[in-house]
Design an enzyme around this catalytic site. Structure first.
Site, PDB file in Angstrom:
ATOM      1  N   THR A 162      -8.857  42.207   8.215  1.00  0.00           N
ATOM      2  CA  THR A 162      -9.948  40.785   8.228  1.00  0.00           C
ATOM      3  C   THR A 162      -9.592  40.180   6.717  1.00  0.00           C
ATOM      4  O   THR A 162      -9.656  41.019   5.737  1.00  0.00           O
ATOM      5  CB  THR A 162     -11.457  41.070   8.651  1.00  0.00           C
ATOM      6  OG1 THR A 162     -11.790  42.220   7.575  1.00  0.00           O
ATOM      7  CG2 THR A 162     -11.481  41.884  10.114  1.00  0.00           C
ATOM      8  N   SER A 199      -5.409  35.340   2.228  1.00  0.00           N
ATOM      9  CA  SER A 199      -5.455  35.254   0.772  1.00  0.00           C
ATOM     10  C   SER A 199      -5.683  36.406   0.140  1.00  0.00           C
ATOM     11  O   SER A 199      -6.179  37.315   0.661  1.00  0.00           O
ATOM     12  CB  SER A 199      -6.005  33.922   0.434  1.00  0.00           C
ATOM     13  OG  SER A 199      -7.369  34.077   0.465  1.00  0.00           O
ATOM     14  N   TYR A 235     -24.408  40.632  -4.723  1.00  0.00           N
ATOM     15  CA  TYR A 235     -22.975  41.487  -4.360  1.00  0.00           C
ATOM     16  C   TYR A 235     -23.053  42.947  -4.448  1.00  0.00           C
ATOM     17  O   TYR A 235     -22.403  43.254  -3.640  1.00  0.00           O
ATOM     18  CB  TYR A 235     -21.950  40.675  -5.027  1.00  0.00           C
ATOM     19  CG  TYR A 235     -20.636  41.327  -4.835  1.00  0.00           C
ATOM     20  CD1 TYR A 235     -19.922  40.835  -3.774  1.00  0.00           C
ATOM     21  CD2 TYR A 235     -20.154  41.907  -5.678  1.00  0.00           C
ATOM     22  CE1 TYR A 235     -18.619  41.188  -3.556  1.00  0.00           C
ATOM     23  CE2 TYR A 235     -18.670  42.219  -5.616  1.00  0.00           C
ATOM     24  CZ  TYR A 235     -18.072  42.151  -4.579  1.00  0.00           C
ATOM     25  OH  TYR A 235     -16.645  42.484  -4.275  1.00  0.00           O
TER      26      TYR A 235
END
Length: 239
Positions: free
Chosen positions: A4, A8, A142
């Protein structure tokens, strides 16, 4: 095998590593045009399917298509993720939801959706981050998503005990990708230099190095490794 976020950066480097090992690779991403460009470097056995991992219907369609094409998934690399630098005091509900929806919700339902297509000897590698331990300023949200995934993996290996499916976490340190440079914006060179000085190898990582580490965790060479968080960060997390 499925990667997934494979159009890039780290995802594409991981997909290239497996393609070079003659794997039949499926990559996903949200933008079909970028996926089509990535296919050029992956060879004739690769397939690109547009899907947003935070969207349940996209995931259902993805796994249905993979089942039709290949019948099973031997290796799942849950790489799709995102991060934003947002310090305390500027964290918005939109930022929080956006990062958690991709990094936690997306990974959770990617893994859960893939399991029916996986069997004895299959391997799941989830891409974490050293931010799970040391997020640094502005990366609390994050880092929290990556710590959440670490906790989940420790539970998931018990949930599927006896299935013969392994789940491990590969947590890179800073890697020189366009997404990292974009996130760091105008301070990129200065911050990358600081990262390099912290590393015991004196540099940040290259995307192909992460691809090789993922390939190891996915392979029979790591057949007795399960539920670990392996740091690929030049030793920075050890000092």
């Amino acid at each position: 095998m499925l990667v997934t976020g494979g159009s890039s950066g780290l995802g594409l480097a991981i997909a290239k590593e497996f393609a070079e090992q003659s794997a039949r690779v499926v990559i996903t991403g949200r933008r079909q045009e970028q996926l089509d460009e990535a296919l050029v470097s992956l060879g004739n056995d690769a397939t690109a399917i547009a899907a947003d991992v935070s969207n349940a219907s996209d995931l259902a369609a993805l796994f249905s298509r993979i089942e039709s094409l290949h019948g099973r998934i031997d290796v799942l690399v849950a790489n799709a993720g995102m991060g934003e630098i947002t310090p305390l005091g500027k964290i918005t509900e939109a930022v929080f939801d956006r990062v958690f929806n991709t990094n936690v919700k997306g990974v959770t339902f990617t893994v859960q959706g893939a399991l029916p297509l996986m069997g004895q000897g299959s391997s799941i590698v989830i891409i974490g981050s050293t931010a799970s331990m040391n997020p640094g300023p502005g990366l609390s949200v994050y880092g929290a998503t990556k710590a959440a995934i670490r906790a989940m993996v420790r539970s998931w290996v018990l949930d599927i005990k006896g299935s013969g499916i392994r789940i491990n976490l590969l947590s890179p340190g800073p890697v020189d990708t366009q997404s990292l440079r974009s996130m760091l914006a105008d301070d990129a060179e200065q911050i990358i230099q600081a990262f390099s000085e912290k590393s015991t190898l004196g540099r940040i990582g290259e995307a192909h190095e992460i691809g090789k580490a993922v390939a190891f965790l996915a392979s029979d060479a790591s057949s007795y490794i399960n539920g670990v968080e392996l740091f690929a960060d030049g030793g920075a997390s050890q000092v």
